[in-house]
Design a protein around this motif. Structure first.
Motif, PDB file in Angstrom:
ATOM      1  N   CYS A  70       0.827  -1.210   0.000  1.00 20.83           N
ATOM      2  CA  CYS A  70       0.000   0.000   0.000  1.00 20.83           C
ATOM      3  C   CYS A  70       0.859   1.257   0.000  1.00 20.83           C
ATOM      4  CB  CYS A  70      -0.870   0.045   1.259  1.00 20.83           C
ATOM      5  SG  CYS A  70      -1.850  -1.400   1.522  1.00 20.83           S
ATOM      6  N   SER A  71       0.258   2.326  -0.491  1.00 19.65           N
ATOM      7  CA  SER A  71       0.843   3.647  -0.319  1.00 19.65           C
ATOM      8  C   SER A  71      -0.004   4.377   0.718  1.00 19.65           C
ATOM      9  CB  SER A  71       0.863   4.413  -1.642  1.00 19.65           C
ATOM     10  OG  SER A  71      -0.439   4.643  -2.104  1.00 19.65           O
ATOM     11  N   VAL A  72       0.648   5.097   1.595  1.00 19.15           N
ATOM     12  CA  VAL A  72      -0.032   5.783   2.687  1.00 19.15           C
ATOM     13  C   VAL A  72       0.129   7.280   2.481  1.00 19.15           C
ATOM     14  CG1 VAL A  72      -0.128   6.098   5.184  1.00 19.15           C
ATOM     15  CG2 VAL A  72       0.423   3.862   4.240  1.00 19.15           C
ATOM     16  N   ASP A  73      -0.986   7.994   2.561  1.00 19.81           N
ATOM     17  CA  ASP A  73      -0.978   9.436   2.382  1.00 19.81           C
ATOM     18  C   ASP A  73      -2.100  10.017   3.236  1.00 19.81           C
ATOM     19  OD1 ASP A  73      -0.103  11.847   1.415  1.00 19.81           O
ATOM     20  OD2 ASP A  73      -1.157  11.686  -0.496  1.00 19.81           O
ATOM     21  N   ALA A  74      -2.113  11.310   3.423  1.00 19.09           N
ATOM     22  CA  ALA A  74      -3.181  11.987   4.152  1.00 19.09           C
ATOM     23  C   ALA A  74      -3.758  13.071   3.252  1.00 19.09           C
ATOM     24  CB  ALA A  74      -2.659  12.601   5.447  1.00 19.09           C
ATOM     25  N   ARG A  75      -5.045  13.337   3.411  1.00 19.17           N
ATOM     26  CA  ARG A  75      -5.696  14.368   2.609  1.00 19.17           C
ATOM     27  C   ARG A  75      -6.614  15.186   3.511  1.00 19.17           C
ATOM     28  NH1 ARG A  75     -10.754  12.315   1.867  1.00 19.17           N
ATOM     29  NH2 ARG A  75     -10.918  10.085   2.081  1.00 19.17           N
ATOM     30  N   GLU A  76      -6.895  16.408   3.083  1.00 18.39           N
ATOM     31  CA  GLU A  76      -7.759  17.284   3.859  1.00 18.39           C
ATOM     32  C   GLU A  76      -9.120  17.389   3.175  1.00 18.39           C
ATOM     33  OE1 GLU A  76      -8.264  21.914   5.234  1.00 18.39           O
ATOM     34  OE2 GLU A  76      -6.786  21.369   3.721  1.00 18.39           O
ATOM     35  N   TYR A  77     -10.175  17.418   3.986  1.00 18.83           N
ATOM     36  CA  TYR A  77     -11.522  17.612   3.478  1.00 18.83           C
ATOM     37  C   TYR A  77     -12.294  18.412   4.523  1.00 18.83           C
ATOM     38  CZ  TYR A  77     -16.208  16.667   1.729  1.00 18.83           C
ATOM     39  OH  TYR A  77     -17.479  16.803   1.249  1.00 18.83           O
ATOM     40  N   ASN A  78     -12.755  19.593   4.161  1.00 17.71           N
ATOM     41  CA  ASN A  78     -13.513  20.484   5.050  1.00 17.71           C
ATOM     42  C   ASN A  78     -12.788  20.754   6.365  1.00 17.71           C
ATOM     43  OD1 ASN A  78     -15.597  20.824   3.245  1.00 17.71           O
ATOM     44  ND2 ASN A  78     -16.827  19.160   4.106  1.00 17.71           N
ATOM     45  N   GLY A  79     -11.498  21.007   6.285  1.00 15.33           N
ATOM     46  CA  GLY A  79     -10.736  21.372   7.481  1.00 15.33           C
ATOM     47  C   GLY A  79     -10.311  20.190   8.339  1.00 15.33           C
ATOM     48  N   ARG A  80     -10.652  18.959   7.953  1.00 15.27           N
ATOM     49  CA  ARG A  80     -10.236  17.771   8.705  1.00 15.27           C
ATOM     50  C   ARG A  80      -9.312  16.936   7.833  1.00 15.27           C
ATOM     51  NH1 ARG A  80     -14.762  14.341  11.050  1.00 15.27           N
ATOM     52  NH2 ARG A  80     -12.948  13.432  12.026  1.00 15.27           N
ATOM     53  N   TRP A  81      -8.444  16.200   8.482  1.00 14.09           N
ATOM     54  CA  TRP A  81      -7.485  15.359   7.771  1.00 14.09           C
ATOM     55  C   TRP A  81      -7.873  13.893   7.895  1.00 14.09           C
ATOM     56  CZ3 TRP A  81      -3.488  16.805   4.684  1.00 14.09           C
ATOM     57  CH2 TRP A  81      -3.203  18.163   4.671  1.00 14.09           C
ATOM     58  N   PHE A  82      -7.678  13.151   6.803  1.00 13.73           N
ATOM     59  CA  PHE A  82      -8.012  11.739   6.752  1.00 13.73           C
ATOM     60  C   PHE A  82      -6.849  10.967   6.140  1.00 13.73           C
ATOM     61  CE2 PHE A  82     -11.912  14.131   6.473  1.00 13.73           C
ATOM     62  CZ  PHE A  82     -12.733  13.499   7.395  1.00 13.73           C
ATOM     63  N   ASN A  83      -6.594   9.777   6.676  1.00 14.30           N
ATOM     64  CA  ASN A  83      -5.580   8.911   6.095  1.00 14.30           C
ATOM     65  C   ASN A  83      -6.134   8.246   4.852  1.00 14.30           C
ATOM     66  OD1 ASN A  83      -3.488   9.317   7.925  1.00 14.30           O
ATOM     67  ND2 ASN A  83      -4.403   7.890   9.370  1.00 14.30           N
ATOM     68  N   ASP A  84      -5.285   8.058   3.879  1.00 10.98           N
ATOM     69  CA  ASP A  84      -5.672   7.407   2.637  1.00 10.98           C
ATOM     70  C   ASP A  84      -4.675   6.275   2.403  1.00 10.98           C
ATOM     71  OD1 ASP A  84      -6.953   6.870   0.268  1.00 10.98           O
ATOM     72  OD2 ASP A  84      -5.945   8.469  -0.850  1.00 10.98           O
ATOM     73  N   ILE A  85      -5.110   5.033   2.592  1.00 16.11           N
ATOM     74  CA  ILE A  85      -4.264   3.859   2.427  1.00 16.11           C
ATOM     75  C   ILE A  85      -4.753   3.136   1.178  1.00 16.11           C
ATOM     76  CG2 ILE A  85      -3.417   1.741   3.479  1.00 16.11           C
ATOM     77  CD1 ILE A  85      -4.136   2.989   6.203  1.00 16.11           C
ATOM     78  N   ARG A  86      -3.952   3.184   0.112  1.00 14.74           N
ATOM     79  CA  ARG A  86      -4.357   2.605  -1.175  1.00 14.74           C
ATOM     80  C   ARG A  86      -3.481   1.400  -1.508  1.00 14.74           C
ATOM     81  NH1 ARG A  86      -6.132   7.131  -5.512  1.00 14.74           N
ATOM     82  NH2 ARG A  86      -7.444   8.332  -4.116  1.00 14.74           N
ATOM     83  N   ALA A  87      -4.131   0.277  -1.766  1.00 15.64           N
ATOM     84  CA  ALA A  87      -3.416  -0.928  -2.174  1.00 15.64           C
ATOM     85  C   ALA A  87      -3.134  -0.852  -3.662  1.00 15.64           C
ATOM     86  CB  ALA A  87      -4.247  -2.166  -1.856  1.00 15.64           C
ATOM     87  N   PHE A  88      -1.902  -1.121  -4.039  1.00 16.86           N
ATOM     88  CA  PHE A  88      -1.585  -1.159  -5.462  1.00 16.86           C
ATOM     89  C   PHE A  88      -1.041  -2.514  -5.889  1.00 16.86           C
ATOM     90  CE2 PHE A  88       2.092   0.738  -3.356  1.00 16.86           C
ATOM     91  CZ  PHE A  88       3.147  -0.029  -3.829  1.00 16.86           C
ATOM     92  N   ARG A  89      -0.815  -3.426  -4.944  1.00 20.15           N
ATOM     93  CA  ARG A  89      -0.370  -4.773  -5.275  1.00 20.15           C
ATOM     94  C   ARG A  89      -0.907  -5.731  -4.219  1.00 20.15           C
ATOM     95  NH1 ARG A  89       5.387  -4.783  -4.881  1.00 20.15           N
ATOM     96  NH2 ARG A  89       5.310  -3.503  -6.724  1.00 20.15           N
ATOM     97  N   ALA A  90      -1.345  -6.906  -4.680  1.00 20.42           N
ATOM     98  CA  ALA A  90      -1.803  -7.951  -3.769  1.00 20.42           C
ATOM     99  C   ALA A  90      -1.322  -9.286  -4.295  1.00 20.42           C
ATOM    100  CB  ALA A  90      -3.319  -7.942  -3.653  1.00 20.42           C
ATOM    101  N   GLU A  91      -0.917 -10.158  -3.375  1.00 20.56           N
ATOM    102  CA  GLU A  91      -0.461 -11.491  -3.760  1.00 20.56           C
ATOM    103  C   GLU A  91      -0.698 -12.445  -2.599  1.00 20.56           C
ATOM    104  OE1 GLU A  91       4.227 -10.579  -2.713  1.00 20.56           O
ATOM    105  OE2 GLU A  91       3.532 -10.503  -4.770  1.00 20.56           O
ATOM    106  N   PRO A  92      -0.853 -13.736  -2.896  1.00 26.66           N
ATOM    107  CA  PRO A  92      -1.014 -14.696  -1.800  1.00 26.66           C
ATOM    108  C   PRO A  92       0.272 -14.789  -0.997  1.00 26.66           C
ATOM    109  CG  PRO A  92      -1.169 -15.784  -3.950  1.00 26.66           C
ATOM    110  CD  PRO A  92      -0.949 -14.346  -4.203  1.00 26.66           C
TER     111      PRO A  92
END
Length: 177
Positions: A70-92
């Protein structure tokens, strides 16, 4: 920054919508990655790549263990911050039972024991295999000399230039460049 989570898939749900660019689709995946403590640790990962989603869904049906990068980033929306954890690879994950602990950070240099003398790193950049082409494994490896580093021989010194000789460079210095 990239992280890797290894665990079991608890939930996989689809979300879709319409934006100014057109329709979009994503999946939310809950992975239980730490079961050592009194309370299990879970992480919510958003999956935008359909190939990663298909892999996670297949592993969930088999009740197997998945490794998600995953890539981990934070973003702002209406004055609040939220973590954004996006998977870009998956494997067994076929190793030991799910690795215990929080997400492991990837990247950096592997720690190797020091050798006597001077040597090049033994790893090197690993390119993924391409269909039909065999890629060399490992990086440049310099052979080690027995006993470590050997100092080069001292250069022989030429006789000093006489004052009657003009300097070799236009600016009056005797530097070679």
């Amino acid at each position: 920054m990239t992280y890797e989570f290894i665990g079991t898939v608890l939930n996989l749900s689809e979300r879709s919508g319409q934006s100014a660019r057109g329709p979009w689709k994503m999946w939310e995946c809950v992975i239980e990655h730490d079961t050592t403590g009194q309370f299990p640790r879970r992480v919510l990962v958003s999956v935008w790549d359909e190939n990663a989603y298909n892999t996670i869904a297949a592993i969930q049906q088999q009740q197997g263990v998945v490794r998600v990068t995953c890539s981990v980033d934070a973003r702002e929306y209406n004055g609040r911050w939220f973590n954004d954890i996006r998977a870009f690879r998956a494997e067994p994950f076929n190793g030991m039972a799910a690795q215990q602990g929080y997400g492991q950070q990837m990247g950096g240099y592997p720690q190797q024991p020091m050798q006597q003398g001077y040597a090049q790193p033994q790893g090197g950049y690993q390119q993924p295999m391409q269909q039909g082409y065999a890629q060399p494994q490992g990086g440049y490896q310099q052979p080690m000399q027995q006993g470590g580093f050997t100092a080069p021989a001292a250069p022989t010194q030429a006789a000093p230039a006489s004052p009657a000789q003009p300097a070799p460079n236009a600016d009056g210095s005797d530097l070679p460049f």
